[in-house]
Design an enzyme around this catalytic site. Structure first.
Site, PDB file in Angstrom:
ATOM      1  N   GLN A 621       0.865  -1.174   0.000  1.00  0.00           N
ATOM      2  CA  GLN A 621       0.000   0.000   0.000  1.00  0.00           C
ATOM      3  C   GLN A 621       0.895   1.213   0.000  1.00  0.00           C
ATOM      4  O   GLN A 621       1.781   1.341   0.845  1.00  0.00           O
ATOM      5  CB  GLN A 621      -0.866  -0.023   1.268  1.00  0.00           C
ATOM      6  CG  GLN A 621      -1.568   1.287   1.573  1.00  0.00           C
ATOM      7  CD  GLN A 621      -3.022   1.241   1.187  1.00  0.00           C
ATOM      8  OE1 GLN A 621      -3.726   0.280   1.470  1.00  0.00           O
ATOM      9  NE2 GLN A 621      -3.469   2.281   0.513  1.00  0.00           N
ATOM     10  N   GLY A 622       0.669   2.085  -0.995  1.00  0.00           N
ATOM     11  CA  GLY A 622       1.494   3.292  -1.045  1.00  0.00           C
ATOM     12  C   GLY A 622       0.624   4.516  -1.020  1.00  0.00           C
ATOM     13  O   GLY A 622      -0.592   4.412  -0.880  1.00  0.00           O
ATOM     14  N   TYR A 624      -0.128   6.151  -3.343  1.00  0.00           N
ATOM     15  CA  TYR A 624      -0.850   6.181  -4.600  1.00  0.00           C
ATOM     16  C   TYR A 624      -2.057   5.255  -4.575  1.00  0.00           C
ATOM     17  O   TYR A 624      -3.063   5.517  -5.203  1.00  0.00           O
ATOM     18  CB  TYR A 624       0.141   5.709  -5.665  1.00  0.00           C
ATOM     19  CG  TYR A 624      -0.325   5.792  -7.082  1.00  0.00           C
ATOM     20  CD1 TYR A 624      -0.172   6.974  -7.802  1.00  0.00           C
ATOM     21  CD2 TYR A 624      -0.870   4.684  -7.708  1.00  0.00           C
ATOM     22  CE1 TYR A 624      -0.564   7.035  -9.113  1.00  0.00           C
ATOM     23  CE2 TYR A 624      -1.265   4.752  -9.025  1.00  0.00           C
ATOM     24  CZ  TYR A 624      -1.112   5.931  -9.725  1.00  0.00           C
ATOM     25  OH  TYR A 624      -1.502   6.000 -11.020  1.00  0.00           O
ATOM     26  N   GLY A 625      -1.929   4.212  -3.845  1.00  0.00           N
ATOM     27  CA  GLY A 625      -3.018   3.243  -3.796  1.00  0.00           C
ATOM     28  C   GLY A 625      -2.460   1.899  -3.391  1.00  0.00           C
ATOM     29  O   GLY A 625      -1.373   1.800  -2.826  1.00  0.00           O
ATOM     30  N   VAL A 627      -1.103  -2.040  -3.927  1.00  0.00           N
ATOM     31  CA  VAL A 627      -0.266  -2.773  -4.863  1.00  0.00           C
ATOM     32  C   VAL A 627      -0.644  -4.252  -4.799  1.00  0.00           C
ATOM     33  O   VAL A 627      -0.763  -4.820  -3.705  1.00  0.00           O
ATOM     34  CB  VAL A 627       1.232  -2.602  -4.529  1.00  0.00           C
ATOM     35  CG1 VAL A 627       2.087  -3.263  -5.594  1.00  0.00           C
ATOM     36  CG2 VAL A 627       1.588  -1.133  -4.393  1.00  0.00           C
ATOM     37  N   LYS A 641       0.079  -1.576  -9.492  1.00  0.00           N
ATOM     38  CA  LYS A 641      -0.224  -0.467  -8.587  1.00  0.00           C
ATOM     39  C   LYS A 641      -1.552   0.109  -9.028  1.00  0.00           C
ATOM     40  O   LYS A 641      -1.692   0.588 -10.141  1.00  0.00           O
ATOM     41  CB  LYS A 641       0.831   0.625  -8.749  1.00  0.00           C
ATOM     42  CG  LYS A 641       1.830   0.696  -7.639  1.00  0.00           C
ATOM     43  CD  LYS A 641       2.941   1.621  -8.037  1.00  0.00           C
ATOM     44  CE  LYS A 641       2.859   2.963  -7.375  1.00  0.00           C
ATOM     45  NZ  LYS A 641       3.990   3.817  -7.724  1.00  0.00           N
ATOM     46  N   ASP A 740      11.815  10.871  -2.817  1.00  0.00           N
ATOM     47  CA  ASP A 740      11.167  10.048  -1.799  1.00  0.00           C
ATOM     48  C   ASP A 740      11.901   8.718  -1.642  1.00  0.00           C
ATOM     49  O   ASP A 740      11.296   7.657  -1.659  1.00  0.00           O
ATOM     50  CB  ASP A 740       9.693   9.831  -2.151  1.00  0.00           C
ATOM     51  CG  ASP A 740       8.882   9.359  -0.943  1.00  0.00           C
ATOM     52  OD1 ASP A 740       9.362   9.539   0.202  1.00  0.00           O
ATOM     53  OD2 ASP A 740       7.795   8.793  -1.145  1.00  0.00           O
TER      54      ASP A 740
END
Ligand SMILES: *[C@@H]1O[C@H](CO)[C@@H](O)[C@H](O)[C@H]1NC(C)=O
Ligand SMILES: *[C@@H]1O[C@H](CO)[C@@H](O)[C@H](O)[C@H]1NC(C)=O
Ligand SMILES: *[C@@H]1O[C@H](CO)[C@@H](O)[C@H](O)[C@H]1NC(C)=O
Ligand SMILES: *[C@@H]1O[C@H](CO)[C@@H](O)[C@H](O)[C@H]1NC(C)=O
Ligand SMILES: *[C@@H]1O[C@H](CO)[C@@H](O)[C@H](O)[C@H]1NC(C)=O
Length: 944
Positions: A621-622, A624-625, A627, A641, A740
């Site tokens: 989970q990032g 962005y959403g 995975v 992703k 990052d």
């Protein structure tokens, strides 16, 4: 079948609309609140004449202006006639173009009309003269042309015309002398021509007359001196050829600033010592002759500019004893005699104050005494006969080609937070020093300010005064305002500032009410002087009920600073919400992108690959959403992703990421295989990394008291990561700063090869977000992950490759210690430094690292700490990091090195590494040999 369902849906929809309409009518009947019809019609006409490329006014398409929240329309309820009335139209910085509709004249209740900083064209319709309630007419910063209508002179309640920065032509109407309440005429930077009407002296309330940068001609009316309240008279860059400065101006008892630069004025310099509070006098670039009056000017004066005239005689002694003087310029005159050497004797230097004395290009021949100016006094004598004896008189410095930098180094307050403090970064948090609870994290609102007529030449000494002034006006605490540096002096001697307002320390973000309150106060000029700073300006002016009172521009008596909020900057809370809403309404483009080597997948394909995105397939989970692990039809295992609905990162980032990734190929970067952009789904398909993230591996190791990563493997991970990042810094075109880097973004394949992932926030430089609905200017907030953010970047917002070096250094520390970046409130760098200081370096090395040579550990630790130096310039470049890691690897016993066949660089000779990066062999290039590039990697331990 389908068709029938459609029909049913359609009916339901119609029904819904009907119900909503009925409900709406009932609501209106119930409360009796609708906007007066004539005003609605007028607004529609206004809207028709506007071009709105950003679609910021799309709310105007439906409903009632006041009850359906039309953007920029603010109303009040009049209980006498039972209607809602439009009271304010505020469109600051909305990128609108088109023209102002004559129908505006029908809006009789509007008190504020604000179109500042758009691209409006056309002329000012005379019908605006019918907006009888109008208080503030704010049209500055557009392309409005044509004349000023006489009718504007009959607006009974106008207090401020802000019409600057347009192309307005024609004369200044005499009718403007009839405005009983007018306080501010800001008409600078237009093409207004002809004579300044002497009748203006009848304006009983006028305090600011800014007419600079126009085509005015004729003469300066002596009658203006009769204006009882005038504080600023700024008429620079007009043409009053053949006329003189009226002697009567020496009687202007309230004047703070007189600026008549470049007006072709002739005759003598009047004796302004009679003006009791003159702070700023600029008569430069005229044809003034005679001598300089010898009486001493007001002791609070900051600026005296008489340069570029034809003044003769000597420099009088009256320039000494002016304790707040910042700038005295007499250059390019015919002054003769001695250079005074005592002007600064009585100057009070605030900590950051400085004084510039510019006497260049005169006929000065001697010194009145010995010349020993302190370091914060610059005296310029170049181009005077005295400089022929420069060495003899020991004044070579002053005779040299000195450049008046015009700017002190920004005085950053000493009260910054120690860099060990970190804030969560998503959400735009920043550190605020000096709150009642010490350093605190909150998300600020950025506001651009333009001081249109400051009475100072140098801002830093006035920093604190300014902060007090603004915060007391807005009823905030001092810590809630930060001034961004650098600030910018613009042409015409205007000062552009960027202010950051922080919420009360008990809140992390402005709540909606506090935010609106702040915006209203600033946008509606409720910043006004208070008794401490200015006892002349009324503290409020009553207006129709329901409106925040206050219109008045303030000026600091000691600084004569006029404040103007120019443009709102994206405020974190509101803006994000708005953007999210905007995004939801956007439809995903139907045409798929074509990018070489990248496959476009259908939603079904990926859905199938990831077993319907069931929880079992989720591997991460990032930001962005989520995975997912998936298996494509051809058997390839991939990581998918999947952007979550309403994900903070939008379409733009999605395309950025694809675009970026498609161009990047390196064995230490996770490669992109494909993407999906369908049915409001955005997905990226990557190669699958069997061993997951470094962070997980390290944590697992700690949990299981045994790690698959021994020291040699960790060193390889470090080297691989560094090489991946080096590629981004040097090989990617344009170069990329990752922004990052963190252990959870370093992934490991089945052979424990490290690959850097997640370029979602990789961007070259912070760029303005063109879609932001609120703003003209955008602050880019610090992005990254707590614990990994470069402290220098945090403070300066200047992103460099060294920020990546810092984050990678943190990863190295994690590799060595297995620790989290922040645990028990302490940062990993602090922990490691503390251990080193106590000579317990080896006690913090991860237990599960296996046997290792002490020497290598020391070197790697040294390198890591060097990467984590506070100042970017003390950190090595990424190339140096790679070199040092190679050197450490070279000293490992061969048996320790795992050599997966796929990795050509595993032999770890510097030549092969560099050739893998640059595609050529550098091993013979002497200047890149050896580890002296990273000499002295054991850092000096500094207390934090
Ligand atoms: C208008 O805004 C108010 C307060 O923000 C909200 O309560 C109301 O529902 C909005 N009305 C419409 C029609 O959007
Ligand atoms: C202004 O209003 C008055 C009366 O309401 C009207 O007679 C006049 O024509 C209007 N002027 C303009 C320029 O619209
Ligand atoms: C002008 O302002 C005063 C109070 O400031 C108010 O009473 C008056 O009604 C206003 N005039 C118009 C035409 O709106
Ligand atoms: C200043 O200039 C004016 C005309 O430009 C001239 O008449 C006058 O004599 C000059 N005064 C001095 C002191 O030179
Ligand atoms: C300016 O000079 C004064 C004394 O001459 C000194 O006290 C002050 O620290 C100086 N300030 C700067 C910024 O150099």
């Amino acid at each position: 079948m389908h068709w029938q369902i459609e029909r049913v849906r359609c009916r339901l929809l119609l029904l819904g609309i009907l119900v909503a309409l009925v409900a709406c009518c009932f609501a209106q009947l119930a409360f009796g609140q609708i906007t007066q019809r004539e005003e609605v019609i007028a607004l529609r006409a206004v809207c028709r004449q506007l071009k709105d490329p950003r679609k910021g006014l799309r709310s105007w398409r439906k409903g009632d202006p006041c009850t359906s929240n039309w953007t920029g329309v603010f109303c009040y309820f009049n209980s006498n006639d039972g209607y809602l009335h439009v009271q304010q139209l505020r469109f600051l910085g909305r990128n609108l173009s088109g023209t102002l509709a004559p129908e505006l004249g029908r809006l009789k209740h509007v008190t504020i009309l604000d179109f500042r900083f758009n691209n409006m064209g056309g002329s000012i319709p005379r019908e605006i003269g019918n907006m009888t309630s109008l208080n503030l007419l704010l049209l500055g910063g557009n392309q409005i042309s044509g004349p000023l209508p006489d009718e504007l002179g009959y607006l009974p309640n106008i207090t401020l015309f802000q019409l600057d920065l347009n192309n307005i032509s024609g004369p200044l109407p005499k009718s403007f002398a009839n405005l009983p309440k007018a306080m501010h005429f800001h008409m600078n930077n237009n093409s207004i021509s002809g004579q300044i009407p002497p009748e203006l002296h009848k304006l009983p309330q006028l305090i600011h007359l800014l007419l600079d940068n126009n085509n005015l001609s004729g003469y300066l009316p002596p009658e203006l001196s009769r204006m009882p309240k005038l504080r600023i008279l700024q008429v620079d860059n007009n043409n009053f050829e053949g006329t003189e400065i009226p002697e009567s101006y020496t009687n202007m008892s309230n004047l703070l600033k007189l600026s008549l630069r470049n007006c072709k004025l002739q005759g003598a310099v009047p004796d302004f010592s009679t003006i009791p509070k003159l702070l700023y006098l600029d008569l430069s670039h005229n044809k003034l002759n005679g001598t300089i009056p010898t009486n001493r000017l007001y002791s609070g004066i900051t600026t005296i500019d008489l340069s570029n005239n034809q003044l003769g005689g000597t420099i009088p002694s009256n320039f000494s004893g002016l304790p707040l003087l910042q700038n005295l310029s007499l250059e390019n005159n015919f002054l003769s005699g001695d250079v005074p050497t005592d002007i600064w004797q009585n100057t009070i230097f605030a900590s950051s104050a400085k004084l510039v004395l510019n006497f260049r290009n005169n006929a000065l021949t001697d010194l009145a005494g010995s010349l020993n100016p302190p370091s914060n006094v610059t005296i310029m004598l170049e181009g005077n006969p005295i400089c022929r004896r420069a060495n003899e008189l020991n004044i070579a410095n002053s005779c040299g080609n000195q450049i008046d930098t015009g700017e002190s180094p920004p005085s950053s307050s000493n009260n910054t937070c120690p860099s060990a403090y970190l804030c969560p970064v998503s959400g735009g948090y920043e550190l605020v020093p000096d709150t009642p609870v010490g350093c605190n994290c909150s998300a600020p609102v950025g506001v651009g300010f333009l001081l249109t007529s400051p009475s100072i030449s140098d801002f830093p000494p006035y920093f604190d005064m300014f902060r007090h002034y603004i915060t007391s006006n807005l009823r905030l605490d001092l810590y809630q305002l930060q001034i961004n540096t650098p600030f910018i002096w613009e042409k015409g001697h205007r000062l552009r500032l960027f202010l950051k307002f922080h919420p009360h320390y008990t809140e992390n973000q402005f709540n909606e009410t506090a935010l609106q309150d702040l915006i209203n106060k600033i946008a509606m000029y409720s910043i006004h002087g208070n008794d401490t700073f200015d006892d002349r300006i009324p503290t409020s002016s009553s207006m129709n009920k329901g409106v925040l009172a206050g219109i008045v521009l303030g000026s600091i008596a000691c600084g004569g600073i006029i404040i103007m909020a120019v443009a709102f900057i994206c405020y974190t809370v509101g803006c994000k919400k708005q953007q999210d809403q905007d995004r939801k309404k956007q439809t995903v483009p139907k045409t798929p992108m074509k990018i070489d080597g990248i496959k476009g997948f259908s939603f079904e394909e990926l859905e199938k690959a990831a077993s319907n995105f069931e929880i079992a397939s989720q591997i991460g989970q990032g930001g962005y959403g989520k995975v997912y692990k998936g298996t494509l039809a051809d058997g390839t295992v991939v990581a998918i992703k999947r952007a979550q609905q309403g994900s903070l990162q939008g379409q733009k980032e999605f395309f950025t990421e694809i675009e970026l990734l498609s161009r990047l190929h390196h064995r230490n970067l996770v490669s992109l295989i494909g993407y999906c952009d369908e049915q409001s789904e955005q997905m990226l398909v990557y190669e699958f990394m069997a061993n997951g993230s470094l962070r997980d591996l390290l944590s697992d190791g700690a949990a299981r008291h045994g790690s698959p990563l021994n020291f040699a493997a960790r060193l390889r991970v470090a080297l691989g990561s560094a090489k991946g990042i080096l590629y981004l810094h040097t090989e990617a075109d344009p170069p990329i700063i990752h922004r990052d880097i963190k252990a959870s973004n370093i992934l490991l394949d089945s052979k424990f090869n490290a690959k850097v992932s997640d370029f979602g926030i990789s961007r070259l430089f912070p760029e303005a977000d063109a879609d932001a609905s609120v703003s003209a200017h955008i602050f880019t907030y610090v992005k990254g992950t707590p614990g990994y953010v470069d402290p220098e970047y945090f403070q300066t917002h200047q992103l460099t490759e060294k920020s990546d070096v810092y984050s990678l250094g943190i990863v190295f520390l994690e590799l060595l210690t297995g620790m989290e970046t922040i645990s028990h409130g302490k940062h990993i760098v602090q922990e490691v430094l503390a251990a080193c200081r106590a000579d317990l370096m080896f006690s913090i090395i991860d237990q599960s690292i296996g046997p290792y040579p002490d020497d290598c550990i020391k070197k790697l630790l040294g390198l890591a700490l060097k990467c984590c130096e506070e100042e970017g310039e003390d950190r090595p470049m990424m190339l140096e990091v790679v070199r040092e890691l190679e050197n450490i690897t070279a000293t490992l016993p061969q048996s320790d090195i795992i050599t997966p066949e796929s990795d050509a660089s595993s032999s770890a000779t510097s030549g092969s590494v560099l050739s893998s990066i640059y595609g050529r062999d550098f091993s013979t290039s002497s200047n890149l040999q050896g580890s002296d590039l990273v000499s002295g990697v054991i850092p000096t331990i500094r207390p934090r």
